[in-house]
Design an enzyme around this catalytic site. Structure first.
Site, short mmCIF file in Angstrom:
data_model
loop_
_atom_site.label_atom_id
_atom_site.label_comp_id
_atom_site.label_asym_id
_atom_site.label_seq_id
_atom_site.Cartn_x
_atom_site.Cartn_y
_atom_site.Cartn_z
N ASP A 1 -2.63 -103.35 24.26
CA ASP A 1 -1.23 -103.42 24.71
C ASP A 1 -1.08 -103.58 26.23
O ASP A 1 -0.26 -102.89 26.85
CB ASP A 1 -0.46 -102.17 24.25
N LYS B 1 0.84 -105.98 16.12
CA LYS B 1 1.13 -104.81 15.29
C LYS B 1 2.59 -104.41 15.43
O LYS B 1 3.22 -104.71 16.44
CB LYS B 1 0.22 -103.64 15.68
N CYS C 1 -1.16 -95.49 22.39
CA CYS C 1 -1.82 -96.55 21.62
C CYS C 1 -3.32 -96.62 21.87
O CYS C 1 -4.09 -96.92 20.96
CB CYS C 1 -1.13 -97.89 21.89
#
Ligand SMILES: [Zn+2]
Length: 198
Positions: free
Chosen positions: A9, A103, A145
């Site tokens: 990310d 995702k 994450c």
């Protein structure tokens, strides 16, 4: 067997100026770019993950609790949901990612292992198919994450190393808790010298 680098990310949405900024995010993006320039050749498989929300239900809220609900971020189709430009430039120079994992289209998804690659293959399966037994993980945010990706990698039986100066938590307190949890689960730690002074 082979080693993968997972960039979690590294998106403008999670950096200063983005919708859900983490202080130090832009510095992580720059550090990851420097690491790619120096170390792409050390890896057999290069993976990026992105929060890529279409309609993730109660993951988004106008009155977020910042635990289970958040301001809108990582919205599919927006520039801030793409890979951070600085990292993207280094990625392109390195020939691009082997696995581009998205995702969270329709539900919260913190771990990269909740996502699928460009062929629709779940990340764990895609890594197995490439004989990956070791993963190095970095990105944003360490407390969320990155942590979930590390824990899932360990559950998959992968040797897992956190690049500690190429990640940053939402808060120092959450970061310390995340680090302890990852260590307890078996994560190793590497300091690259190319990222944040941590
Ligand atoms: Zn999200």
């Amino acid at each position: 067997m082979s080693t993968a680098l997972i960039l979690v990310d590294v998106q403008p949405t999670f950096c200063e100026g983005g919708e859900l900024p983490v202080e130090g995010g832009n510095a992580v993006a720059a550090g990851v770019a420097a690491f790619l320039r120096a170390h792409r050749g050390d890896y057999d498989v290069l993976v990026t993950t992105q929060d890529h929300h279409v309609d993730p239900g109660d993951h988004f809220s106008d009155s977020p609790d910042f635990v289970d609900s958040w301001p809108a971020h990582g919205v599919a189709g927006t520039a801030n949901a793409e890979i951070h430009p600085e990292t993207a430039e280094a990625l392109a120079a390195a020939g691009g990612a082997d696995l581009t994992v998205l995702k969270g289209a329709h539900a919260a998804a913190y771990s990269g292992f909740d996502g699928t690659d460009q062929t629709g293959t779940p990340l764990a399966q895609a890594l197995r198919e490439r004989g990956v037994d070791t993963v190095d993980v970095c990105g944003i945010a360490e407390s969320h994450c990155v942590k979930e990706t590390v824990l899932d990698a360990l559950r998959e039986g992968l040797r897992t190393r956190l690049l500690v100066d190429l990640t940053v938590p939402v808060t120092a307190e959450l970061g310390a808790a995340a680090r302890a949890e990852m260590r307890a689960a078996g994560a190793e730690e590497i300091r690259t010298g190319l990222g944040l002074p941590r």
